[in-house]
Design a protein around this motif. Sequence first.
Motif, PDB file in Angstrom:
ATOM      1  N   ALA A  74      49.157  18.928  17.761  1.00  0.00           N
ATOM      2  CA  ALA A  74      47.457  19.873  17.239  1.00  0.00           C
ATOM      3  C   ALA A  74      47.380  20.601  16.341  1.00  0.00           C
ATOM      4  N   TRP A  87      39.782  25.382  14.969  1.00  0.00           N
ATOM      5  CA  TRP A  87      39.663  24.584  15.601  1.00  0.00           C
ATOM      6  C   TRP A  87      38.871  23.740  16.516  1.00  0.00           C
ATOM      7  N   ARG A  88      38.053  23.711  16.492  1.00  0.00           N
ATOM      8  CA  ARG A  88      36.610  23.120  16.183  1.00  0.00           C
ATOM      9  C   ARG A  88      36.222  22.043  16.326  1.00  0.00           C
ATOM     10  N   ILE A  91      39.680  20.024  18.340  1.00  0.00           N
ATOM     11  CA  ILE A  91      38.996  19.870  20.056  1.00  0.00           C
ATOM     12  C   ILE A  91      38.595  18.969  19.395  1.00  0.00           C
ATOM     13  N   ARG A  92      36.969  18.652  18.793  1.00  0.00           N
ATOM     14  CA  ARG A  92      36.537  17.266  18.624  1.00  0.00           C
ATOM     15  C   ARG A  92      37.223  16.023  18.065  1.00  0.00           C
ATOM     16  N   LEU A  94      40.549  16.047  19.578  1.00  0.00           N
ATOM     17  CA  LEU A  94      41.029  15.088  20.519  1.00  0.00           C
ATOM     18  C   LEU A  94      40.327  15.263  21.328  1.00  0.00           C
ATOM     19  N   ARG A  95      39.016  15.558  21.368  1.00  0.00           N
ATOM     20  CA  ARG A  95      38.273  14.687  22.443  1.00  0.00           C
ATOM     21  C   ARG A  95      37.782  13.510  22.088  1.00  0.00           C
ATOM     22  N   LEU A 127      43.541  25.744  24.472  1.00  0.00           N
ATOM     23  CA  LEU A 127      43.433  24.592  23.387  1.00  0.00           C
ATOM     24  C   LEU A 127      42.809  23.803  24.516  1.00  0.00           C
ATOM     25  N   GLU A 129      42.253  24.065  27.192  1.00  0.00           N
ATOM     26  CA  GLU A 129      40.554  24.673  28.080  1.00  0.00           C
ATOM     27  C   GLU A 129      39.410  24.281  27.295  1.00  0.00           C
ATOM     28  N   ARG A 130      39.578  24.475  26.405  1.00  0.00           N
ATOM     29  CA  ARG A 130      38.454  24.390  25.603  1.00  0.00           C
ATOM     30  C   ARG A 130      37.971  23.182  24.642  1.00  0.00           C
ATOM     31  N   VAL A 131      39.167  21.793  24.767  1.00  0.00           N
ATOM     32  CA  VAL A 131      38.419  20.768  25.204  1.00  0.00           C
ATOM     33  C   VAL A 131      37.788  20.172  26.618  1.00  0.00           C
TER      34      VAL A 131
END
Length: 224
Positions: A74, A87-88, A91-92, A94-95, A127, A129-131
């Motif tokens: 990550a 972070w955002r 996360i994007r 990873l999604r 991380l 959880e936020r994904v």
Amino acid sequence: MAERAGLQSIEWSGDAQSLSGDRRRAAELGSRTRDAGLVVGGYRTPYRVGIDEQDDALVDEALALGARRIRVRAGLIGAGEADEATWRFVIRALRGLAARASDVGIGVGIGMYPDSLADCVETASLLVERVGEPTVRLYWSPPRFEPAGTALRGLYASLPLVCAVEAPVAGREPLAERSALWERALRLVDGDDIDVLLQADCAIASDPLVRDAAYLIDRQRAVG
């Protein structure tokens, strides 16, 4: 080595086995693994989410290999140094990777690495959880010198997010010397869809791998 040790699966490495960018080689290795009666548990890649490109090729390689999941890193900086925009962004990314991988039945596993957003169990769990994607989960491994109780509390807290538990590289101290950790860890993951992995180095002699595998298999049978 895996057959001799009584293991059920292998997680192949994109860089160590020179699979990155070579779909034909990945397909051949996957076929040979299955012919040996083993499962390709995962595809361990050097891929850094949010940094590297060509994640479509990454999914293609994992599909050719027949891997259940892709292991990624990550980002490239520690969680404490990263701002909210970083972070955002990760996360994007990873999604997006998770969506492409899940379309062909492959999950995504986040490894815990220094200089990444998953640099400890707390940040790795945050991380995942936020994904917020069910196919994105966490590889958990205990810090080598962390007390067993501390490590186990981290595993217990993150358990719903974990796809695999990793033992240290075979060839260090025998796993049996940390029985207070591993016997309780195996009880925690018993009955869940969680792999128990040995981080084996194929350059070492097979004896430590066989030794540590025999210990884990024996402890798993005792738990079961």
